[in-house]
Design an enzyme around this catalytic site. Structure first.
Site, short mmCIF file in Angstrom:
data_model
loop_
_atom_site.label_atom_id
_atom_site.label_comp_id
_atom_site.label_asym_id
_atom_site.label_seq_id
_atom_site.Cartn_x
_atom_site.Cartn_y
_atom_site.Cartn_z
CG ASP A 19 -10.44 12.82 5.23
OD1 ASP A 19 -9.40 12.76 4.53
OD2 ASP A 19 -11.43 13.50 4.92
CG HIS A 36 -0.74 9.22 3.06
ND1 HIS A 36 -2.05 9.48 3.41
CD2 HIS A 36 -0.59 9.74 1.81
CE1 HIS A 36 -2.66 10.12 2.41
NE2 HIS A 36 -1.78 10.29 1.43
CG LEU A 130 -9.84 -5.49 17.24
CD1 LEU A 130 -11.14 -4.77 17.59
CD2 LEU A 130 -8.66 -4.53 17.40
#
Ligand code: IPE
Ligand code: IPE
Ligand code: MG
Length: 242
Positions: A19, A36, A130
């Site tokens: 965020d 972004h 991962l």
């Protein structure tokens, strides 16, 4: 000495609410999309750091079922960033042993985006170092409703009985059916709320609310957070020491 091959290697699952991209851009008098874009760059950085720190599962909240409420241009910009990310990163993710999976409702997403998501999942399917899960058009309540519908259909068709519904069965019908629950949830930008992120799965997760905005998040902060997390005593409702 007999080796117990049944013992699974330890997993650590970090989930992140990325965020603060908009505020990061605002503070610099830039367009929100610039925030972004910088945020996407941080994803690359944090995936690398996760590999280096032996984090086995990383789940990132990229777009919520509520984020459609934003302006059309922001939504379109975000979707094109997702496309760009998948195109530019797929090879690197593959060679670094990253297995990519998406959670959330794909129905509302663009066909070309769904194709890229499917391709990336297929391409990295045999990786195991991962497990990177990207929550895209994800909402926890929406996921619970979809799971409930799946289970109800199975009851209707006599594939299941009411008494078959257990916590385990319910978990197995969520988008995260093949993931361990998150151990640690990090939310950047100083907001102290969960915003519909993995409400079922985070029943016993530890939380860290980090002040920096996502575009400023880095491996040093990440490392500190993991270090502190490892000192926490998790009790799961039990009494560990009398
Ligand atoms: C997080 O940053 C990215 C998404 C929700 C897609 P925000 O865009 O929410 O940034 P703020 O909260 O407005 O600063
Ligand atoms: C949560 O952030 C969703 C993502 C990070 C993708 P939001 O910025 O949408 O959450 P609220 O609106 O502040 O609760
Ligand atoms: Mg926000």
């Amino acid at each position: 000495m007999k080796l117990d091959l049944e013992i699974k290697p330890e997993t650590i699952h970090v989930a992140i609410v990325m965020d603060g991209n908009g505020r990061w851009a605002n503070e610099r008098a830039l367009a929100r999309l610039k925030g972004h874009a910088k945020g996407a760059d941080r994803v690359r950085h944090i995936v690398r750091a996760s590999l280096n720190m032996n984090v086995t599962h990383l789940t990132l909240f990229a777009f919520s079922t509520e984020n459609w409420k934003r302006s059309e241009s922001e939504v379109i910009g975000l979707m094109s960033l997702f496309r760009k990310f998948m195109k530019s990163e797929s090879k690197k993710l593959l060679i670094n042993g990253v297995k990519v999976r998406f959670i959330g409702d794909r129905n509302r997403l663009d066909k070309s985006l769904i194709e890229l998501m499917n391709n990336l999942e297929d391409l990295t399917n045999n990786n195991d170092t991962l497990h990177l899960t990207i929550a895209l058009n994800y909402g926890g309540r929406d996921e619970i409703i979809r799971a409930t519908k799946k289970i109800s259909e199975k009851i209707k068709s006599d594939e299941l009985e009411l008494d078959d519904i257990t916590i385990e069965l319910f978990s197995n019908n969520l988008d995260t059916f093949d993931l361990p629950d998150p151990d640690l949830v990090i939310r950047t930008s100083g907001e102290k709320r969960t915003s519909n992120f993995l409400p079922w799965q985070c029943a016993y997760s530890e939380y860290v609310f980090e002040e920096s905005n996502w575009p400023d998040f880095n491996k040093e902060i990440y490392e500190e957070i993991l270090k502190e997390f490892k000192t926490r005593e998790r009790r799961y409702g039990a009494v560990l020491r009398q």
